[in-house]
Write a protein that holds these residues in place. Structure first.
Motif, PDB file in Angstrom:
ATOM      1  N   ASP A  71      57.213  -6.006 125.146  1.00 62.00           N
ATOM      2  CA  ASP A  71      58.087  -5.127 124.514  1.00 62.00           C
ATOM      3  C   ASP A  71      57.328  -3.832 123.884  1.00 62.00           C
ATOM      4  O   ASP A  71      56.476  -4.022 123.238  1.00 62.00           O
ATOM      5  N   PRO A  72      57.713  -2.672 124.260  1.00 59.37           N
ATOM      6  CA  PRO A  72      56.752  -1.566 123.761  1.00 59.37           C
ATOM      7  C   PRO A  72      56.718  -1.505 122.356  1.00 59.37           C
ATOM      8  O   PRO A  72      55.841  -0.898 121.919  1.00 59.37           O
ATOM      9  N   SER A  73      57.869  -1.770 121.658  1.00 61.71           N
ATOM     10  CA  SER A  73      57.995  -1.802 120.242  1.00 61.71           C
ATOM     11  C   SER A  73      57.168  -2.597 119.557  1.00 61.71           C
ATOM     12  O   SER A  73      56.924  -2.480 118.244  1.00 61.71           O
ATOM     13  N   SER A  74      56.388  -3.454 120.078  1.00 59.15           N
ATOM     14  CA  SER A  74      55.513  -4.563 119.365  1.00 59.15           C
ATOM     15  C   SER A  74      54.264  -4.000 119.347  1.00 59.15           C
ATOM     16  O   SER A  74      53.340  -4.761 118.748  1.00 59.15           O
ATOM     17  N   GLY A  75      53.883  -2.651 120.008  1.00 56.81           N
ATOM     18  CA  GLY A  75      52.535  -2.333 119.698  1.00 56.81           C
ATOM     19  C   GLY A  75      51.552  -2.818 120.733  1.00 56.81           C
ATOM     20  O   GLY A  75      50.374  -2.593 120.806  1.00 56.81           O
ATOM     21  N   SER A  76      52.207  -3.157 121.914  1.00 56.98           N
ATOM     22  CA  SER A  76      51.347  -3.744 122.851  1.00 56.98           C
ATOM     23  C   SER A  76      50.440  -2.754 124.068  1.00 56.98           C
ATOM     24  O   SER A  76      49.744  -3.031 124.426  1.00 56.98           O
ATOM     25  N   GLY A  77      51.118  -1.827 123.620  1.00 58.69           N
ATOM     26  CA  GLY A  77      50.187  -0.403 124.671  1.00 58.69           C
ATOM     27  C   GLY A  77      51.046  -0.266 125.862  1.00 58.69           C
ATOM     28  O   GLY A  77      50.754   0.595 126.499  1.00 58.69           O
ATOM     29  N   ASP A  78      51.862  -1.019 126.263  1.00 61.72           N
ATOM     30  CA  ASP A  78      52.724  -0.814 127.367  1.00 61.72           C
ATOM     31  C   ASP A  78      53.713   0.262 127.263  1.00 61.72           C
ATOM     32  O   ASP A  78      54.226   0.641 126.065  1.00 61.72           O
ATOM     33  N   THR A  79      53.539   1.411 128.238  1.00 58.08           N
ATOM     34  CA  THR A  79      54.332   2.661 128.259  1.00 58.08           C
ATOM     35  C   THR A  79      55.316   2.621 129.200  1.00 58.08           C
ATOM     36  O   THR A  79      55.218   2.038 130.270  1.00 58.08           O
ATOM     37  N   LEU A  80      56.193   3.511 129.010  1.00 60.52           N
ATOM     38  CA  LEU A  80      57.166   3.771 130.045  1.00 60.52           C
ATOM     39  C   LEU A  80      56.623   4.109 131.232  1.00 60.52           C
ATOM     40  O   LEU A  80      57.132   3.766 132.440  1.00 60.52           O
ATOM     41  N   GLU A  81      55.722   4.959 131.297  1.00 56.56           N
ATOM     42  CA  GLU A  81      54.943   5.584 132.573  1.00 56.56           C
ATOM     43  C   GLU A  81      54.595   4.252 133.364  1.00 56.56           C
ATOM     44  O   GLU A  81      54.565   4.095 134.518  1.00 56.56           O
ATOM     45  N   ARG A  82      53.558   3.434 132.561  1.00 58.36           N
ATOM     46  CA  ARG A  82      52.972   2.217 133.165  1.00 58.36           C
ATOM     47  C   ARG A  82      54.189   1.282 133.645  1.00 58.36           C
ATOM     48  O   ARG A  82      53.899   0.775 134.910  1.00 58.36           O
TER      49      ARG A  82
END
Length: 449
Positions: free
Chosen positions: A182-193
């Motif tokens: 979940d990108p809201s968790s601050g994991s660093g996963d982005t929409l582009e990735r």
């Protein structure tokens, strides 16, 4: 007048819908109804009330929202979750009139009743407000004919490539991403990735190899075609019936130096005549095909594939309903977003693909992934709101914000799903060419340009 109208809304919900108002209502003069805490609808003028009571449910609410007669105070997602059970449509005038009569019975004085009726245009006085300009007004020709499908696609996709770039981000991919977390968790996963991971997942499921020929049906702005050509060395034919999409896709292909591997056409899938292909991708396109034509769609894709070729069909689904013939989009989506679109349960899709001769080998649900993707798109739109309005119109921007937020809630609530169906055209000897064990996690190859 507004105080009486607030009472009408509360009465309407309790007596007609059988439930208390789940969200607050604030009218133009400060009158209120419903709970005071949590999100609330703000009705800016009497037109908002007229729209809601003339078409109670999804369409009336959407028209008031798109016209700017109605705003939301508080968390939009929470409000949509709370009202999801109250949205209903009744096309029979008698039913709507009876519902309004019961709602108006809360008013005790003849004078207040006359005032509300006059304002709402009831009892033969006045007419309901005209729908906002962004609504599809007239559709010509049989549903899902070549001409009507092109007009429907143009309504949704030909609203400006710059607008879509704001919403979708640099990837320009208009289908659900494939998230690690979940990108809201601050994991660093982005929409582009996450979008790049989805494109690569499609290519791996299709087992693309250098020198193969891929058909990308509904190629959008060319992102998958470019990824497959650049990373996997395949030759790609991408087809779309959106002129604006094709123009930008060709520009992107040229800028990437991939013209020798990628051809973008303005062409309907029913007009393709240069088969065979080693693989076919159909990502977020089949929702536009229509239930009555879906078997023909599956037949055409089967004919376009070589024996042993794979199809990856990525498609939104809805939950099964009692009447299996009713898969049309909800009224707001049909009139403002995807004209003539239809959603079917994943089981129906699998059956029709099998009937066309495909062997379905894998079905993966990405429902939660789409909810996360839609929230990111809404965030992009909200962050660039003024520019989005300038590029399109206030009404169009409001349509996109509402439909994407409501769709996110739909995926979160399991009212909708999205599935990648991997199918193969087996050879005459029954061989599929599929491995004994499925594993789509391998790294993509690196192919020199």
């Amino acid at each position: 007048m507004a105080e009486a109208a607030a009472a009408v809304l509360a009465r309407f919900s309790e007596q007609v819908l059988g439930l208390p108002l789940p969200v607050g209502i604030r009218l133009w003069d400060g009158s209120t109804a419903g709970p005071e805490d949590g999100p609330a609808f703000v009705l800016r003028d009497p037109d908002a009330l007229r729209r809601l009571l003339w078409r109670p449910g999804e369409l009336g609410l959407a028209r008031a929202w798109v016209a700017g007669d109605l705003e939301v105070d508080g968390d939009l997602y929470e409000l949509l979750k709370r009202i999801s059970t109250l949205l209903w449509e009744r096309d029979e005038p008698g039913s709507r009139t009876a519902a309004l009569r019961r709602a108006l019975s809360v008013l005790t004085t003849p004078a207040s009743l006359r005032t509300v009726r006059r304002t709402l245009g009831l009892a033969g006085i006045g007419l309901p407000p005209a729908p906002p300009a962004e609504e599809v007004v007239r559709r010509r020709g049989p549903a899902h004919s070549l001409r009507r499908d092109k007009a429907a696609i143009s309504h949704h996709y030909d609203v400006g490539n710059d607008f879509y770039a704001l919403v979708l981000g640099p990837s320009l991919v208009y289908s659900c991403a494939y998230w690690q977390s979940d990108p809201s968790s601050g994991s660093g996963d982005t929409l582009e990735r996450a979008q790049e991971a989805k494109l690569d997942l499609v290519c791996r499921k299709l087992a693309l190899r250098e020198g193969q020929r891929l058909l990308d049906v509904g190629c959008g702005w060319g992102s998958l075609a470019m990824h497959a050509a650049e990373r996997y060395g395949v030759r790609v034919v991408g087809v779309t019936i959106s002129d604006e999409q094709a123009a930008l896709a060709r520009e992107r292909v040229a800028a990437a130096g991939l013209e020798h591997r990628v051809e973008i056409r303005v062409q309907d899938y029913r007009q393709i005549d240069d088969s065979p292909f080693d693989a076919i991708s159909s990502i977020g396109m089949a929702e536009h095909v229509g239930g009555k034509r879906y078997r023909a769609y599956a037949d055409i894709l089967h004919q376009l594939l070589k024996p042993g070729g794979r199809l990856l069909n990525h498609q939104i689904a809805r939950r099964p309903v009692r009447d299996e013939g009713k898969y049309r989009m909800d009224p707001f989506i049909d009139r403002y977003v995807f004209p003539d679109g239809e959603l079917a349960p994943v089981g129906s899709t699998v059956s029709l693909l099998e009937e066309a001769g495909f062997e379905v080998r894998d079905v993966e649900s990405l429902r939660e992934h789409y909810a996360l993707t839609l929230r990111e798109w809404v965030a992009n739109l909200e962050a660039h709101w003024d520019e989005a309005v300038e590029l399109t119109s206030p009404g169009r921007a409001r349509v996109w914000r509402l439909y994407m937020a409501a769709s996110a809630v739909g995926f979160e609530n399991n009212a909708m799903g999205v599935n990648q169906v991997l199918a193969v055209r087996t050879g005459d000897d029954g061989r599929s060419g599929m491995p004994l064990r499925r594993d789509f996690r391998g790294a993509s190859p690196s192919v020199p340009a």
